[in-house]
Design a protein around this motif. Structure first.
Motif, PDB file in Angstrom:
ATOM      1  N   SER A  15       0.832  -1.203   0.000  1.00 31.23           N
ATOM      2  CA  SER A  15       0.000   0.000   0.000  1.00 31.23           C
ATOM      3  C   SER A  15       0.871   1.258   0.000  1.00 31.23           C
ATOM      4  N   GLU A  16       2.049   1.199   0.631  1.00 29.99           N
ATOM      5  CA  GLU A  16       2.963   2.344   0.596  1.00 29.99           C
ATOM      6  C   GLU A  16       3.442   2.597  -0.836  1.00 29.99           C
ATOM      7  N   ALA A  17       3.714   1.523  -1.580  1.00 30.22           N
ATOM      8  CA  ALA A  17       4.149   1.667  -2.975  1.00 30.22           C
ATOM      9  C   ALA A  17       3.055   2.320  -3.809  1.00 30.22           C
ATOM     10  N   GLU A  18       1.814   1.961  -3.549  1.00 35.05           N
ATOM     11  CA  GLU A  18       0.699   2.576  -4.273  1.00 35.05           C
ATOM     12  C   GLU A  18       0.620   4.070  -3.984  1.00 35.05           C
ATOM     13  N   LEU A  19       0.844   4.460  -2.730  1.00 33.87           N
ATOM     14  CA  LEU A  19       0.839   5.888  -2.391  1.00 33.87           C
ATOM     15  C   LEU A  19       1.971   6.629  -3.093  1.00 33.87           C
ATOM     16  N   VAL A  20       3.155   6.052  -3.070  1.00 33.16           N
ATOM     17  CA  VAL A  20       4.296   6.677  -3.744  1.00 33.16           C
ATOM     18  C   VAL A  20       3.966   6.885  -5.214  1.00 33.16           C
ATOM     19  N   ASP A  21       3.495   5.843  -5.876  1.00 36.72           N
ATOM     20  CA  ASP A  21       3.153   5.943  -7.297  1.00 36.72           C
ATOM     21  C   ASP A  21       2.074   6.996  -7.543  1.00 36.72           C
ATOM     22  N   ARG A  22       1.055   7.009  -6.693  1.00 36.11           N
ATOM     23  CA  ARG A  22      -0.046   7.960  -6.866  1.00 36.11           C
ATOM     24  C   ARG A  22       0.462   9.398  -6.839  1.00 36.11           C
ATOM     25  N   TYR A  23       1.313   9.719  -5.877  1.00 39.57           N
ATOM     26  CA  TYR A  23       1.807  11.096  -5.780  1.00 39.57           C
ATOM     27  C   TYR A  23       2.825  11.429  -6.859  1.00 39.57           C
ATOM     28  N   LEU A  24       3.725  10.509  -7.164  1.00 42.07           N
ATOM     29  CA  LEU A  24       4.735  10.806  -8.176  1.00 42.07           C
ATOM     30  C   LEU A  24       4.120  11.014  -9.554  1.00 42.07           C
ATOM     31  N   LYS A  25       3.040  10.295  -9.864  1.00 38.62           N
ATOM     32  CA  LYS A  25       2.366  10.478 -11.151  1.00 38.62           C
ATOM     33  C   LYS A  25       1.734  11.857 -11.280  1.00 38.62           C
ATOM     34  N   ARG A  26       1.419  12.491 -10.170  1.00 40.34           N
ATOM     35  CA  ARG A  26       0.792  13.818 -10.190  1.00 40.34           C
ATOM     36  C   ARG A  26       1.799  14.952 -10.358  1.00 40.34           C
ATOM     37  N   ILE A  27       3.068  14.685 -10.128  1.00 41.23           N
ATOM     38  CA  ILE A  27       4.088  15.738 -10.175  1.00 41.23           C
ATOM     39  C   ILE A  27       4.430  16.052 -11.629  1.00 41.23           C
ATOM     40  N   SER A  28       4.411  17.319 -11.962  1.00 42.11           N
ATOM     41  CA  SER A  28       4.712  17.721 -13.342  1.00 42.11           C
ATOM     42  C   SER A  28       6.215  17.751 -13.621  1.00 42.11           C
ATOM     43  N   TRP A  29       7.035  17.764 -12.600  1.00 45.37           N
ATOM     44  CA  TRP A  29       8.486  17.740 -12.768  1.00 45.37           C
ATOM     45  C   TRP A  29       8.926  16.300 -13.041  1.00 45.37           C
ATOM     46  N   PRO A  30      10.062  16.092 -13.676  1.00 42.43           N
ATOM     47  CA  PRO A  30      10.542  14.715 -13.858  1.00 42.43           C
ATOM     48  C   PRO A  30      10.901  14.092 -12.503  1.00 42.43           C
TER      49      PRO A  30
END
Length: 140
Positions: A15-30
């Motif tokens: 579930s922590e990995a899912e949170l990381v992915d969810r937030y990183l996908k929202r970031i417009s920076w690389p």
């Protein structure tokens, strides 16, 4: 500027990995995530002019706005990469801490390193949202 999370330990399909992915996908920076074994292994090669941020409970606690201003300053002075290092259960060795441009803390509590990864991803999203004047962050 590349936001690069370098973390000890394998997060797997949690579930922590899912949170990381969810937030990183929202970031417009690389963004990039690199995982290292709990002990040993070499840090990935840094971009020229990279800034190093070590997550450490003895580090500086910053408000979300202050953290955003740090990112803004690094970006605006031509830093190509911000490297965020998350240690394993035993933290970081002293040499790595001494070389850091910033020791960053989520407060005096001890957090599981997998949860710290998710918290960092959220704070990176929040900081980039603040800099983009996005309504995600609400002050006060």
């Amino acid at each position: 500027m590349l936001l690069h999370i370098i973390a000890r330990g394998k997060i797997g399909r949690t579930s922590e990995a899912e949170l990381v992915d969810r937030y990183l996908k929202r970031i417009s920076w690389p963004t990039r995530v690199s995982e290292l074994p709990d002990r040993g292994g070499s840090l990935p090669e840094a971009a020229s002019n990279a800034v190093s941020v070590v997550l450490d409970e003895r580090g500086q606690a910053l408000s979300s706005s202050a953290f955003a201003r740090k990112l803004e300053g690094w970006r605006d002075t031509g830093r190509r990469e911000a490297r965020f290092l998350i240690g394993a259960a035993d933290g970081h060795d002293e040499g790595l801490r001494e070389k850091a441009d910033l020791l960053y803390s989520f407060g005096p509590a001890t957090w599981p390193h997998m949860l710290a990864r998710a918290m960092l991803a959220e704070q990176l999203f929040r900081a980039t949202s603040i800099l983009a004047n996005h309504p995600y962050h609400r002050e006060g």
